[in-house]
Structures are given as C-alpha cells and as structure tokens.
Design an enzyme around this catalytic site. Structure first.
Site, PDB file in Angstrom:
ATOM      1  N   ALA A  63       1.120  -1.220  -0.191  1.00 25.09           N
ATOM      2  CA  ALA A  63      -0.289  -0.079   0.129  1.00 25.09           C
ATOM      3  C   ALA A  63       0.690   1.752   0.094  1.00 25.09           C
ATOM      4  CB  ALA A  63      -0.518   0.350   0.798  1.00 25.09           C
ATOM      5  N   GLY A 107       1.467  -5.389   1.357  1.00 28.60           N
ATOM      6  CA  GLY A 107       0.126  -5.028   0.399  1.00 28.60           C
ATOM      7  C   GLY A 107       0.742  -6.238  -1.083  1.00 28.60           C
ATOM      8  N   GLU A 110       0.607  -9.502  -0.129  1.00 28.49           N
ATOM      9  CA  GLU A 110      -0.421  -9.991  -0.115  1.00 28.49           C
ATOM     10  C   GLU A 110      -1.415 -10.187  -1.380  1.00 28.49           C
ATOM     11  OE1 GLU A 110      -0.966  -6.670   2.978  1.00 28.49           O
ATOM     12  OE2 GLU A 110      -2.436  -8.546   4.201  1.00 28.49           O
ATOM     13  N   GLU A 130       4.584  -4.350   7.622  1.00 29.39           N
ATOM     14  CA  GLU A 130       3.319  -3.541   8.057  1.00 29.39           C
ATOM     15  C   GLU A 130       4.147  -3.183   9.953  1.00 29.39           C
ATOM     16  OE1 GLU A 130       2.737  -5.824   5.903  1.00 29.39           O
ATOM     17  OE2 GLU A 130       1.448  -5.223   4.959  1.00 29.39           O
TER      18      GLU A 130
HETATM   19  C1  HXC Z   1       4.702   5.056  -0.605  1.00 31.79           C
HETATM   20  C2  HXC Z   1       7.048   4.076  -0.472  1.00 31.79           C
HETATM   21  C3  HXC Z   1       6.578   2.435  -0.259  1.00 31.79           C
HETATM   22  C4  HXC Z   1       5.598   2.680   0.320  1.00 31.79           C
HETATM   23  C5  HXC Z   1       9.154   3.349   0.223  1.00 31.79           C
HETATM   24  N1  HXC Z   1       8.344   4.356  -0.448  1.00 31.79           N
HETATM   25  N2  HXC Z   1       8.359   2.047   0.506  1.00 31.79           N
HETATM   26  N3  HXC Z   1       6.325   4.788  -1.071  1.00 31.79           N
HETATM   27  N4  HXC Z   1       4.268   3.032  -0.452  1.00 31.79           N
HETATM   28  N5  HXC Z   1       5.473   1.614   0.333  1.00 31.79           N
HETATM   29  C6  HXC Z   1       9.609   5.587  -0.860  1.00 31.79           C
HETATM   30  C7  HXC Z   1      10.920   5.856  -0.311  1.00 31.79           C
HETATM   31  O1  HXC Z   1      10.000   6.741   0.798  1.00 31.79           O
HETATM   32  C8  HXC Z   1      12.154   6.331  -0.883  1.00 31.79           C
HETATM   33  O2  HXC Z   1      10.822   7.622  -1.078  1.00 31.79           O
HETATM   34  C9  HXC Z   1      11.335   5.579  -2.045  1.00 31.79           C
HETATM   35  O3  HXC Z   1       9.810   4.923  -2.574  1.00 31.79           O
HETATM   36  C10 HXC Z   1      12.322   4.721  -2.322  1.00 31.79           C
HETATM   37  O4  HXC Z   1      12.682   4.172  -0.971  1.00 31.79           O
HETATM   38  P1  HXC Z   1      13.977   3.575  -0.428  1.00 31.79           P
HETATM   39  O5  HXC Z   1      13.798   3.047   1.047  1.00 31.79           O
HETATM   40  O6  HXC Z   1      14.627   5.290  -0.426  1.00 31.79           O
HETATM   41  O7  HXC Z   1      14.765   2.961  -1.226  1.00 31.79           O
HETATM   42  P2  HXC Z   1      15.295   1.846  -0.818  1.00 31.79           P
HETATM   43  O8  HXC Z   1      16.395   1.236   0.272  1.00 31.79           O
HETATM   44  O9  HXC Z   1      16.008   0.278  -2.572  1.00 31.79           O
HETATM   45  O10 HXC Z   1      14.440   0.598  -0.312  1.00 31.79           O
HETATM   46  C11 HXC Z   1      13.140   0.486  -0.689  1.00 31.79           C
HETATM   47  C12 HXC Z   1      12.329  -0.549  -0.225  1.00 31.79           C
HETATM   48  C13 HXC Z   1      12.044  -0.305   1.152  1.00 31.79           C
HETATM   49  C14 HXC Z   1      12.888  -2.250   0.525  1.00 31.79           C
HETATM   50  C15 HXC Z   1      10.523  -0.621  -0.575  1.00 31.79           C
HETATM   51  O11 HXC Z   1      11.136   1.258   0.837  1.00 31.79           O
HETATM   52  C16 HXC Z   1      11.057  -0.330   1.729  1.00 31.79           C
HETATM   53  O12 HXC Z   1      10.949  -1.495   2.692  1.00 31.79           O
HETATM   54  N6  HXC Z   1      10.191   0.257   2.528  1.00 31.79           N
HETATM   55  C17 HXC Z   1       9.003  -0.312   2.874  1.00 31.79           C
HETATM   56  C18 HXC Z   1       7.447  -0.545   2.375  1.00 31.79           C
HETATM   57  C19 HXC Z   1       6.915  -1.451   3.164  1.00 31.79           C
HETATM   58  O13 HXC Z   1       6.609  -1.211   4.546  1.00 31.79           O
HETATM   59  N7  HXC Z   1       5.309  -1.653   2.880  1.00 31.79           N
HETATM   60  C20 HXC Z   1       3.325  -2.089   3.254  1.00 31.79           C
HETATM   61  C21 HXC Z   1       3.362  -0.621   3.484  1.00 31.79           C
HETATM   62  S1  HXC Z   1       1.810  -1.035   3.997  1.00 31.79           S
HETATM   63  P3  HXC Z   1      11.151   8.875  -1.569  1.00 31.79           P
HETATM   64  O14 HXC Z   1      10.905   9.934  -1.448  1.00 31.79           O
HETATM   65  O15 HXC Z   1      12.994   9.265  -0.875  1.00 31.79           O
HETATM   66  O16 HXC Z   1      13.160   8.492  -3.106  1.00 31.79           O
HETATM   67  C22 HXC Z   1       1.004  -2.814   3.411  1.00 31.79           C
HETATM   68  C23 HXC Z   1      -0.448  -2.762   4.164  1.00 31.79           C
HETATM   69  C24 HXC Z   1      -1.512  -3.384   2.421  1.00 31.79           C
HETATM   70  O17 HXC Z   1       1.376  -2.980   2.315  1.00 31.79           O
HETATM   71  C25 HXC Z   1      -2.331  -3.563   3.794  1.00 31.79           C
HETATM   72  C26 HXC Z   1      -3.686  -2.855   3.677  1.00 31.79           C
HETATM   73  C27 HXC Z   1      -5.346  -2.355   4.068  1.00 31.79           C
END
Ligand code: HXC
Length: 256
Positions: A63, A107, A110, A130
C-alpha cells in the site's frame, strides 16, 4: 494508466504499472485492479490470470504509504470504502499466477498470496513489514501466510517484518518456482498453459473446493466437494474427458 490489463488469448495479464513508485498500490491502482478482476471473472473467453509488476525492481512494495494508508485511516470515519479485490471481498475461481519480478512487500505480497501459484525471479524478495509501520497486514497476510507455510516461519515473518529472498521463499513453500529474471514471464505463461490443458470447469471447481474448504471442518469440506463433484458429473466436459481418454485422443472441452 496505473494498471495494464491485457488479454492474450485465454490469458489475462495484469501489470501493476507505477514503476517510479515501485508499484506501490494507491487508491487509483486498487480501483483499477478491482475493475480488472471483475472483468476477468465475467469474461468467458478468459481462463487464467497472471499478475506482475512493471520495471525491474518491484512486483509491488505494498500500500502506498503517502496516499493509500491515509485513505484507510480516513476510512475509520467511513469516507472511503475499499473496492472488492482478490485480497478481500471478491471470490474468483479462475486460477491466478503471481509472477514476482522484484520486491513483494506488505500489500504486494498479500496480492501474491491471494494467487494460487507464485513464480519468482531470482532477484525477488518478499516480506510483511507492516509491523514496522505500526499496523498489521490488512489484505489477508496474517491469514493466508499462516495457512500457506509452516506456522513457525509465518510467525517469524509476521512478527519481525523481515523480508526473505526468493531461494528461502522457495525452500519454505511460499513460492512454486524460482527462475532467472528474463525467464519469469515465459515460466508464468508455461504454467498457465499447463493449467489450461484440463477441463476449465473442473479446474475452477478444484480451486473453489481448495480455497473454501480451507475454512471448513473436514465434514463440511467433504460436503462442498461432493456438491461440486455432482455439478461436474452432469457436464458435457466430463463425458468428453472420459470419451477422449478411452479413445486415446486429446479432449475438446467446451466449458459446459
Ligand atoms: C510509498 C514508499 C513505500 C510505500 C518505500 N517508499 N516504500 N512509498 N509507499 N510502501 C518510497 C520511499 O519513501 C522512497 O521515496 C522510495 O520509495 C525508495 O525507498 P528507499 O527506502 O529510499 O529505497 P531502497 O533502500 O531501495 O528500499 C526500497 C524498499 C524500502 C525495500 C521498498 O523502501 C522498504 O522496505 N519500504 C517499505 C515498504 C512497506 O513498508 N510496505 C508495506 C506498506 S503497508 P523517496 O521519495 O525518498 O525516493 C501495506 C499494508 C497493506 O502494504 C494492507 C492495507 C490494508
């Protein structure tokens, strides 16, 4: 377009298309996915779906933290209702394959967990991070992962939020196959071809029995299996399948 939805013969290909945002799922993409799944469900010419992500880096990182999660927070005040998807709210008995081309997080994983088969590139990694954001998976991750892989491994992934690589995912049974990155789509299409060989109505009934049966007692599951078996036993494809087997020829299934 945040989603490319294409039909190639009997195969529908769903490509999440926000590569600049690592295919994070925003409200637009979620809505487009919902519409495409509904079309796939009702289009009689389609048999199998393949879901993948655009670009080299990600299947989907989940998400979108900037847009989707705030909508969900607002949803607590009923201002946003999630459209039905395979993760939640939409029963879809046509088989789905996730072709995981890169990161599948939150997500994103998922979405892949709501598919029946998962094939991953050697470069892929996946996890449910998450808890690091102060939430838990909300698109079925806590439920489907526990039903899919050994509980100790699911607990580790869900409680630590740490991702695993494709090899480890294969080792613990989270994915069906690991392939070189440039072979991913051909491997997914090969799998689709294999699934399209048997009788489509039987394949859909098998999926329905498997998926619904997981949540039933053995007794109720056997009742469900019996009712689906009886429905298929009256189909023309059952007659054709048996005849073709006895006549040593390829069956011609008509989906009725
Ligand atoms: C929007 C996101 C994001 C996300 C990362 N970014 N995750 N933007 N939504 N879920 C953004 C960062 O802010 C950053 O923006 C860019 O993507 C690159 O991320 P970096 O961390 O700088 O790069 P990198 O080191 O290559 O790592 C990439 C990554 C890491 C492995 C994807 O960012 C990561 O682990 N992100 C966490 C993802 C996450 O938590 N997903 C779950 C979301 S909750 P900028 O602007 O600085 O370039 C979910 C719930 C679902 O999914 C259910 C809902 C009901």
């Amino acid at each position: 377009m945040t989603l490319n939805y294409e039909k190639e013969g009997k195969v529908a290909i769903f490509t999440l298309n926000r590569p600049e945002a690592l295919n994070a799922i925003d409200p637009d993409l979620l809505g487009a996915l919902s519409k495409a799944f509904c079309d796939f469900k009702k289009d009689d010419t389609l048999e199998v779906g393949i879901i993948t992500g655009a670009g080299q880096r990600a299947f989907s990182i989940g998400a979108d933290i900037k847009t989707m999660l705030p909508e969900m927070k607002r949803a607590q005040n009923n201002s946003y209702v999630q459209p039905p998807t395979i993760m939640r709210g939409l029963n879809l008995w046509k088989p789905l394959i996730a072709a995981i081309n890169g990161a599948a997080l939150g997500g994103g994983l998922e979405l892949a967990l709501a598919c029946d088969i998962r094939i991953a590139s050697e470069k892929a990694f996946m996890g449910l991070p998450e808890v690091n954001l102060g939430i838990i998976p909300g698109w079925g991750g806590t439920q489907r992962l526990m039903r899919l892989i050994p509980q100790a491994k699911a607990a580790e992934m869900l409680l630590t939020g740490k991702p695993i690589d494709a090899r480890e995912a294969y080792r613990i049974g989270l994915i069906n196959k690991v392939v070189e990155p440039d072979k991913l789509m051909s491997a997914a299409l090969d799998m689709a071809e294999l699934i399209m060989k048997p009788a489509p109505l039987a394949v859909r009934a098998a999926k329905q029995a498997m998926v619904q049966g997981l949540n039933l007692s053995l007794e109720s599951g056997l009742r469900l299996e019996k009712s689906l078996f009886e429905m298929l036993a009256t189909s023309g494809d059952f007659d054709e399948g048996c005849r073709a087997m006895l006549e040593k020829r390829k069956p011609e299934f008509k989906c009725r």
